[in-house]
Structures are given as C-alpha cells and as structure tokens.
Scaffold this active site. Structure first.
Site, PDB file in Angstrom:
ATOM      1  N   THR A  66      -3.549   1.070  -0.905  1.00 41.20           N
ATOM      2  CA  THR A  66      -3.161   0.907  -2.310  1.00 41.20           C
ATOM      3  C   THR A  66      -2.855   2.260  -2.923  1.00 41.20           C
ATOM      4  O   THR A  66      -3.533   3.246  -2.639  1.00 41.20           O
ATOM      5  CB  THR A  66      -4.239   0.178  -3.148  1.00 41.20           C
ATOM      6  OG1 THR A  66      -3.837   0.212  -4.529  1.00 41.20           O
ATOM      7  CG2 THR A  66      -5.621   0.796  -3.026  1.00 41.20           C
ATOM      8  N   HIS A  73      -5.275 -10.340  -8.192  1.00 42.05           N
ATOM      9  CA  HIS A  73      -4.007 -10.719  -8.824  1.00 42.05           C
ATOM     10  C   HIS A  73      -3.571 -12.127  -8.422  1.00 42.05           C
ATOM     11  O   HIS A  73      -2.400 -12.471  -8.510  1.00 42.05           O
ATOM     12  CB  HIS A  73      -2.915  -9.708  -8.470  1.00 42.05           C
ATOM     13  CG  HIS A  73      -3.136  -8.366  -9.092  1.00 42.05           C
ATOM     14  ND1 HIS A  73      -2.644  -7.193  -8.574  1.00 42.05           N
ATOM     15  CD2 HIS A  73      -3.824  -8.002 -10.201  1.00 42.05           C
ATOM     16  CE1 HIS A  73      -3.020  -6.167  -9.334  1.00 42.05           C
ATOM     17  NE2 HIS A  73      -3.739  -6.635 -10.329  1.00 42.05           N
TER      18      HIS A  73
HETATM   19  P1  NAD Z   1       1.743  -0.053  -3.952  1.00 40.59           P
HETATM   20  O1  NAD Z   1       3.066  -0.548  -3.434  1.00 40.59           O
HETATM   21  O2  NAD Z   1       1.717   0.557  -5.291  1.00 40.59           O
HETATM   22  O3  NAD Z   1       1.140   1.020  -2.920  1.00 40.59           O
HETATM   23  C1  NAD Z   1       1.030   0.755  -1.543  1.00 40.59           C
HETATM   24  C2  NAD Z   1       0.365   1.953  -0.890  1.00 40.59           C
HETATM   25  O4  NAD Z   1       0.137   1.667   0.477  1.00 40.59           O
HETATM   26  C3  NAD Z   1       1.214   3.227  -0.944  1.00 40.59           C
HETATM   27  O5  NAD Z   1       0.365   4.311  -1.232  1.00 40.59           O
HETATM   28  C4  NAD Z   1       1.792   3.319   0.483  1.00 40.59           C
HETATM   29  O6  NAD Z   1       2.024   4.663   0.875  1.00 40.59           O
HETATM   30  C5  NAD Z   1       0.674   2.707   1.277  1.00 40.59           C
HETATM   31  N1  NAD Z   1       1.082   2.067   2.535  1.00 40.59           N
HETATM   32  C6  NAD Z   1       2.212   1.376   2.811  1.00 40.59           C
HETATM   33  N2  NAD Z   1       2.179   0.881   4.061  1.00 40.59           N
HETATM   34  C7  NAD Z   1       1.002   1.287   4.601  1.00 40.59           C
HETATM   35  C8  NAD Z   1       0.371   1.098   5.863  1.00 40.59           C
HETATM   36  N3  NAD Z   1       0.949   0.381   6.830  1.00 40.59           N
HETATM   37  N4  NAD Z   1      -0.853   1.642   6.068  1.00 40.59           N
HETATM   38  C9  NAD Z   1      -1.462   2.365   5.076  1.00 40.59           C
HETATM   39  N5  NAD Z   1      -0.909   2.589   3.886  1.00 40.59           N
HETATM   40  C10 NAD Z   1       0.305   2.037   3.630  1.00 40.59           C
HETATM   41  O7  NAD Z   1       0.750  -1.251  -3.805  1.00 40.59           O
HETATM   42  P2  NAD Z   1      -0.521  -1.617  -4.673  1.00 40.59           P
HETATM   43  O8  NAD Z   1      -1.328  -0.390  -4.932  1.00 40.59           O
HETATM   44  O9  NAD Z   1      -1.163  -2.771  -4.003  1.00 40.59           O
HETATM   45  O10 NAD Z   1       0.085  -2.098  -6.066  1.00 40.59           O
HETATM   46  C11 NAD Z   1       1.169  -3.016  -6.067  1.00 40.59           C
HETATM   47  C12 NAD Z   1       0.938  -4.282  -6.865  1.00 40.59           C
HETATM   48  O11 NAD Z   1       1.934  -5.228  -6.466  1.00 40.59           O
HETATM   49  C13 NAD Z   1      -0.370  -4.923  -6.568  1.00 40.59           C
HETATM   50  O12 NAD Z   1      -0.910  -5.225  -7.784  1.00 40.59           O
HETATM   51  C14 NAD Z   1      -0.055  -6.203  -5.789  1.00 40.59           C
HETATM   52  O13 NAD Z   1      -0.591  -7.310  -6.465  1.00 40.59           O
HETATM   53  C15 NAD Z   1       1.433  -6.380  -5.850  1.00 40.59           C
HETATM   54  N6  NAD Z   1       2.059  -6.522  -4.516  1.00 40.59           N
HETATM   55  C16 NAD Z   1       1.521  -7.384  -3.615  1.00 40.59           C
HETATM   56  C17 NAD Z   1       2.077  -7.504  -2.363  1.00 40.59           C
HETATM   57  C18 NAD Z   1       1.450  -8.474  -1.383  1.00 40.59           C
HETATM   58  O14 NAD Z   1       0.812  -9.430  -1.803  1.00 40.59           O
HETATM   59  N7  NAD Z   1       1.579  -8.219  -0.083  1.00 40.59           N
HETATM   60  C19 NAD Z   1       3.191  -6.742  -2.018  1.00 40.59           C
HETATM   61  C20 NAD Z   1       3.742  -5.867  -2.975  1.00 40.59           C
HETATM   62  C21 NAD Z   1       3.147  -5.762  -4.225  1.00 40.59           C
END
Ligand code: NAD
Ligand code: ZN
Length: 283
Positions: free
Chosen positions: A203, A127
């Site tokens: 994820t 992304h």
């Molecule tokens: P999501 O928010 O949909 O899911 C995150 C997952 O990680 C959840 O299942 C949650 O329970 C789990 N989680 C949270 N903290 C955790 C930890 N410390 N250890 C293990 N598991 C943990 O995220 P996604 O699936 O990446 O989809 C979100 C979209 O938004 C992506 O496409 C991404 O590009 C974007 N995004 C990016 C960021 C970033 O760059 N850091 C942050 C938020 C969203």
C-alpha cells in the site's frame, strides 16, 4: 534483503498479536492494476482519478441513475473483471500465516475479495468488497445476487431497497467521499490498538483514514524495566509495536519513520519466503 526477511520472520514468531494490512500492491501480481504504482490506473489516467472523486456524490444525488449506469456497463469500472481473478502467492502466504496462528487479522483496502478466496478467515474489508452490496442506512450486507438487479432495472424498480429498513442499497465498495462503514472502521481501530506486529503489504499508505492505522499503532507505548548503570531498575517507555513494510517502493510510512523497516520487492515473492523462514524457526 535476506537479513530483513529473517528479521521479519523472527518478529512474527515472537509476536503475540500480529496483524496484516494490505493494499492494491498485493493484488497486482494477480493482474489487477493498482492506482499509484508505475502502471497504476491513476498514474496512467489522471482524468479517471478526478472523475472517481465524484463517485459518492453521484450516488447520493441520483441512486437510480448510478445503478443504471453500472448495470449497463457505462459506470466506472477501473479494475477489470474481478470475478475471474485468482489469489497469488502473497495472498496465500498471509492465509498460511493465519493458519499457523501468527496472523490474527488482515485489514485490506482491496475490494477484489482475493484474501477471502485465498482462505483468510478473520478479514476486515475496509473499503468493502465488489462481491457484496450494503444498505447505506442500516449497514446490512448482502450477496451481489440477492436482489435480481437486472430484473429490477427492467421493471424500473432501481435502486434496490433494504428488506430490513427500506434504505437504499449500494455496492459494498466504498466510493470516494463515502464514509467508511462504521463496523469495519471500529474493528480496524481496535486491531491497531491491540497488535504488537503490523505487517503492511503493498500500500502507498496515502489513502485516509486507512493510512491512519499504522500511525495510531506507532503512537502506542508500553513500559519495560531496564537496569541502569548504577544497578537500579528504571521503567522505560518503548514502542508497543513493530511495523514491517513489504512494498515495491518506499512510502510515506518509510520516509516518516512510521515503519521500523521496509523489505523492498514484490509481495508475491517476499511473503512466501517469510512464511518458509517462520516455519524453520518454529521447527
Ligand atoms: P496504491 O495504488 O495507492 O499503492 C500500491 C502500492 O503497492 C504502491 O506503493 C506500489 O509501489 C506497491 N506495489 C505494486 N505492486 C506491488 C507488488 N507486487 N509488491 C509490492 N508492492 C507493490 O494502492 P493503495 O495504497 O491500496 O490505495 C489504493 C486504493 O484503491 C485503495 O483504497 C483500494 O481500495 C483501491 N484499489 C483496490 C484495488 C483492488 O481491490 N485490488 C486495486 C486498485 C485500487
Ligand atoms: Zn437497511
């Protein structure tokens, strides 16, 4: 859990081509909220999610306005100041697995550049990255500072234009509704076709087309000879890939049996222990 960590370490050591897939969950321990976890941006603010879905449409309709809003701080910024955040032990563990020669590639959905900061070299940013800009016509990428954006705004010259093809420049981060840049889309598919272990970290696996990658890998079959009861060798078709999830909660991949097993907990705690176990096995 200890047993599963040992199993993951063994699977990684035995692999020929292991890859990592990561999502927002691996960065929550660096202080960046995820979208769908319990403290996620969407979980707390469903209206923000609705607005975010208009992202690419707004850019396409009026790239000048889109840039002006971003540069004046009025645009959407859900994730805080990404310049300041630093990688956590989860990012470092994946970089170390690459250095050990086990992990061949990391495909991340994150835009925070933390894998790069942690030292992962073969990285596909599915992304995009907040620290880059991209031409939406030819796909060329640039550093964020290469265009003098503030000056362009003062001189009423927005949106920035590609020096190669004059196409419109956008941030590299893929907005909702925007196609995945074709280079990373193709390379990620190739990796999913090639790997024999997929380590999926943090994820929710509900954002497509990224969430197709484990599903595509799951479909792959390889042939193995097996001795039948009558002593005759037969060929059996078995799965070509072991899919491991490290996540705080079960996901659709867990529930649909796409992953072989889930190690439930924090990536910043579990991944470093996996690395330690890998090192012990290899000694
Ligand atoms: P999501 O928010 O949909 O899911 C995150 C997952 O990680 C959840 O299942 C949650 O329970 C789990 N989680 C949270 N903290 C955790 C930890 N410390 N250890 C293990 N598991 C943990 O995220 P996604 O699936 O990446 O989809 C979100 C979209 O938004 C992506 O496409 C991404 O590009 C974007 N995004 C990016 C960021 C970033 O760059 N850091 C942050 C938020 C969203
Ligand atoms: Zn261009």
């Amino acid at each position: 859990m200890e047993q599963l960590i040992g199993r993951a370490a063994r699977d990684l050591v035995d692999s020929k081509y292991a890859i990592g897939l990561t999502g927002a969950g691996i960065s929550t321990e660096s202080g960046i909220p995820d979208f769908r976890g319990p403290s996620g941006v969407w979980t707390k603010n469903p209206e923000a999610e609705r607005r975010a879905y208009l992202g690419y449409q707004e850019f396409s309709e009026d790239p000048k306005k889109w840039w002006e809003e971003r540069l004046s701080g009025r645009g959407q910024s859900f994730l805080g100041d990404l310049e300041k955040v630093i990688p956590n032990p989860g990012h470092h563990a994946l970089a170390e697995l690459e250095e050990l020669g086990i992990l061949k590639c990391v495909i991340t959905q994150n835009v925070d550049a933390l894998h790069e900061k942690a030292g992962t070299k073969n990285l596909l940013e599915y992304h995009g990255s907040f620290s880059k800009l991209r031409c939406i016509s030819c796909g060329l990428r640039f550093g964020r500072d290469e265009f003098g954006l503030e000056e362009l705004m003062r001189e009423n010259q927005l949106p920035p234009r590609c020096p190669k093809c004059r196409g419109v420049i956008k941030s590299d981060t893929v907005s909702f509704g925007e196609p995945i840049p074709s280079d990373v889309a193709h390379q990620s598919l190739e990796e999913a076709w090639k790997c024999d272990v997929m380590l999926i970290c943090g994820t929710s696996a509900v954002v497509y087309p990224f969430a197709n990658l484990p599903r595509i890998a799951r479909e792959r079959r390889t042939e193995r000879e097996k001795q039948t009861e009558t002593g005759i060798y037969a060929v059996e078709r078995i799965s070509a890939v072991t899919i491991i999830e490290v996540n705080a909660d079960p996901t659709p991949l867990t529930e649909e049996g796409i992953s072989d097993y889930l190690i439930q907990g924090k990536t910043g705690e579990i991944l470093p222990i996996i690395v330690e176990e890998v090192k012990k096995i290899r000694k």
